[in-house]
Design a protein around this motif. Structure first.
Motif, PDB file in Angstrom:
ATOM      1  N   ASN A 277     -16.264 -13.425   0.618  1.00 58.74           N
ATOM      2  CA  ASN A 277     -15.636 -13.195   1.914  1.00 58.74           C
ATOM      3  C   ASN A 277     -16.529 -12.244   2.698  1.00 58.74           C
ATOM      4  O   ASN A 277     -17.060 -11.276   2.133  1.00 58.74           O
ATOM      5  N   ILE A 278     -16.694 -12.486   3.983  1.00 61.31           N
ATOM      6  CA  ILE A 278     -17.462 -11.595   4.843  1.00 61.31           C
ATOM      7  C   ILE A 278     -16.499 -10.871   5.770  1.00 61.31           C
ATOM      8  O   ILE A 278     -15.719 -11.507   6.485  1.00 61.31           O
ATOM      9  N   ILE A 279     -16.553  -9.545   5.745  1.00 59.99           N
ATOM     10  CA  ILE A 279     -15.737  -8.731   6.644  1.00 59.99           C
ATOM     11  C   ILE A 279     -16.706  -8.026   7.582  1.00 59.99           C
ATOM     12  O   ILE A 279     -17.629  -7.330   7.138  1.00 59.99           O
TER      13      ILE A 279
ATOM     14  N   ASN B 209      -5.856  -4.679   8.706  1.00 61.43           N
ATOM     15  CA  ASN B 209      -4.709  -4.455   7.828  1.00 61.43           C
ATOM     16  C   ASN B 209      -4.723  -5.346   6.587  1.00 61.43           C
ATOM     17  O   ASN B 209      -4.244  -4.949   5.527  1.00 61.43           O
ATOM     18  N   LYS B 210      -5.288  -6.554   6.710  1.00 60.64           N
ATOM     19  CA  LYS B 210      -5.163  -7.531   5.624  1.00 60.64           C
ATOM     20  C   LYS B 210      -6.464  -7.884   4.906  1.00 60.64           C
ATOM     21  O   LYS B 210      -6.432  -8.283   3.738  1.00 60.64           O
ATOM     22  N   SER B 211      -7.612  -7.766   5.573  1.00 62.47           N
ATOM     23  CA  SER B 211      -8.865  -8.281   5.014  1.00 62.47           C
ATOM     24  C   SER B 211      -9.211  -7.688   3.646  1.00 62.47           C
ATOM     25  O   SER B 211      -9.750  -8.371   2.777  1.00 62.47           O
ATOM     26  N   LEU B 212      -8.899  -6.397   3.441  1.00 60.46           N
ATOM     27  CA  LEU B 212      -9.300  -5.718   2.199  1.00 60.46           C
ATOM     28  C   LEU B 212      -8.122  -5.127   1.426  1.00 60.46           C
ATOM     29  O   LEU B 212      -8.327  -4.446   0.427  1.00 60.46           O
ATOM     30  N   SER B 213      -6.919  -5.419   1.864  1.00 61.69           N
ATOM     31  CA  SER B 213      -5.754  -4.748   1.289  1.00 61.69           C
ATOM     32  C   SER B 213      -5.506  -5.087  -0.176  1.00 61.69           C
ATOM     33  O   SER B 213      -4.913  -4.294  -0.911  1.00 61.69           O
ATOM     34  N   ASN B 214      -5.970  -6.278  -0.630  1.00 67.55           N
ATOM     35  CA  ASN B 214      -5.767  -6.645  -2.031  1.00 67.55           C
ATOM     36  C   ASN B 214      -7.074  -7.064  -2.715  1.00 67.55           C
ATOM     37  O   ASN B 214      -7.053  -7.783  -3.709  1.00 67.55           O
ATOM     38  N   LYS B 215      -8.209  -6.597  -2.189  1.00 67.30           N
ATOM     39  CA  LYS B 215      -9.510  -6.989  -2.731  1.00 67.30           C
ATOM     40  C   LYS B 215     -10.010  -5.965  -3.748  1.00 67.30           C
ATOM     41  O   LYS B 215      -9.933  -4.764  -3.512  1.00 67.30           O
TER      42      LYS B 215
ATOM     43  N   GLN C 243     -11.347   2.471   8.940  1.00 65.07           N
ATOM     44  CA  GLN C 243     -10.488   1.735   9.884  1.00 65.07           C
ATOM     45  C   GLN C 243      -9.746   0.589   9.208  1.00 65.07           C
ATOM     46  O   GLN C 243      -8.861  -0.008   9.820  1.00 65.07           O
ATOM     47  N   TYR C 244     -10.088   0.307   7.952  1.00 63.42           N
ATOM     48  CA  TYR C 244      -9.484  -0.800   7.217  1.00 63.42           C
ATOM     49  C   TYR C 244      -8.507  -0.277   6.164  1.00 63.42           C
ATOM     50  O   TYR C 244      -8.702   0.809   5.598  1.00 63.42           O
TER      51      TYR C 244
END
Length: 282
Positions: free
Chosen positions: A139-141, A170-176, A191-192
């Protein structure tokens, strides 16, 4: 006679010298590793002129002089780059991921790697593509959505590989779990919303703090196996001196030639115990 170009200088300040040598600032030089060693009594215009006349653009500072801020500031003021192994670290991304799969006892192809990246550069794309080929769960953030979306679309069109490109804070890294931070600054990453048990591997920027609830692991460097052991200079910075200004293919050849492997990850408090990584659970 043509001027000899020494791409890298190795600087060490000799402290125990007599008054006369210190007064005249005698500069001793010798061929060393991938360039030239400068044994000096102090840094001043004479020393800087000598370094520049030798064609040196990049220098390695001796271990004992790492906190000599007069030396460091003088070099920077004169646009002489100090090698600090961050460029080497970027070029060891495949080795870092390989080491991580070994200590986590995972198959590389099953590992999901979440890449934080803003710079759309050749070297960043090279290592993103390398990871895509090895894991195919990427995944690229990014805060630079447009070029990476184009990259992702072309990859899907040409190779049917789907690489999500995201920037939902809010979601991109919340469960990574595994986050490869190529170039996000501490301000960017804060910021994440981050999984509190994530393993974050920081490449361009050292990051020592996320937030109060973060209980994961922050990797800011690594130890490598190397034949270039030296009492005066850091072995990773010596290795970096071999690859600076080279294109990425030649860099990868040099890393293979030296058979560089990761032997430890390093965090804020030093070496990160492998058991600490394996036991990390949320």
């Amino acid at each position: 006679m043509d001027k000899v170009i020494f791409l890298v200088g190795y600087i060490i300040i000799k402290e125990k010298v007599n008054f006369l040598k210190r007064f005249i600032n005698k500069i001793e030089t010798e061929n060393f590793k991938n360039g030239k060693k400068y044994i000096i009594t102090k840094i001043n215009n004479k020393t800087l002129k000598k370094i520049k006349n030798d064609g040196v653009d990049d220098v390695v500072i001796s271990k004992k002089d790492k906190e000599n801020y007069i030396l460091i500031n003088k070099l920077k003021e004169n646009n002489i780059r100090i090698l600090e192994d961050r460029y080497l670290l970027k070029n060891l991304i495949p080795e870092i991921i390989e080491y991580l799969t070994e200590i986590l006892e995972m198959n590389k192809e099953n590992m999901e790697v979440n890449i934080l990246v803003n710079k759309y550069s050749k070297i960043n794309l090279y290592y993103i593509n390398t990871l895509i080929k090895e894991t195919q769960k990427i995944n690229i953030i990014t805060n630079n959505i447009k070029p990476f979306k184009k990259f992702s679309n072309e990859l899907y069109k040409n190779e049917a590989i789907l690489i999500p490109v995201m920037n939902n804070r809010n979601k991109s890294l919340s469960n990574k779990k595994i986050i490869l931070n190529i170039d996000f600054t501490e301000k960017d990453i804060k910021q994440y919303r981050i999984n509190r048990c994530a393993i974050i591997i920081n490449i361009e920027h050292k990051i020592d703090y996320i937030n109060k609830i973060f209980n994961g692991i922050l990797v800011n460097n690594c130890r490598i196996n190397t034949e270039d052991k030296d009492d005066e200079f850091d072995c990773k910075e010596i290795m970096e001196s071999y690859i600076i200004k080279k294109d990425v293919m030649r860099i990868r050849e040099k890393i293979a030639e030296k058979n560089i492997k990761i032997i430890n990850l390093i965090g804020k408090r030093g070496i990160i115990n492998s058991d600490e990584v394996r036991s990390l659970k949320c």
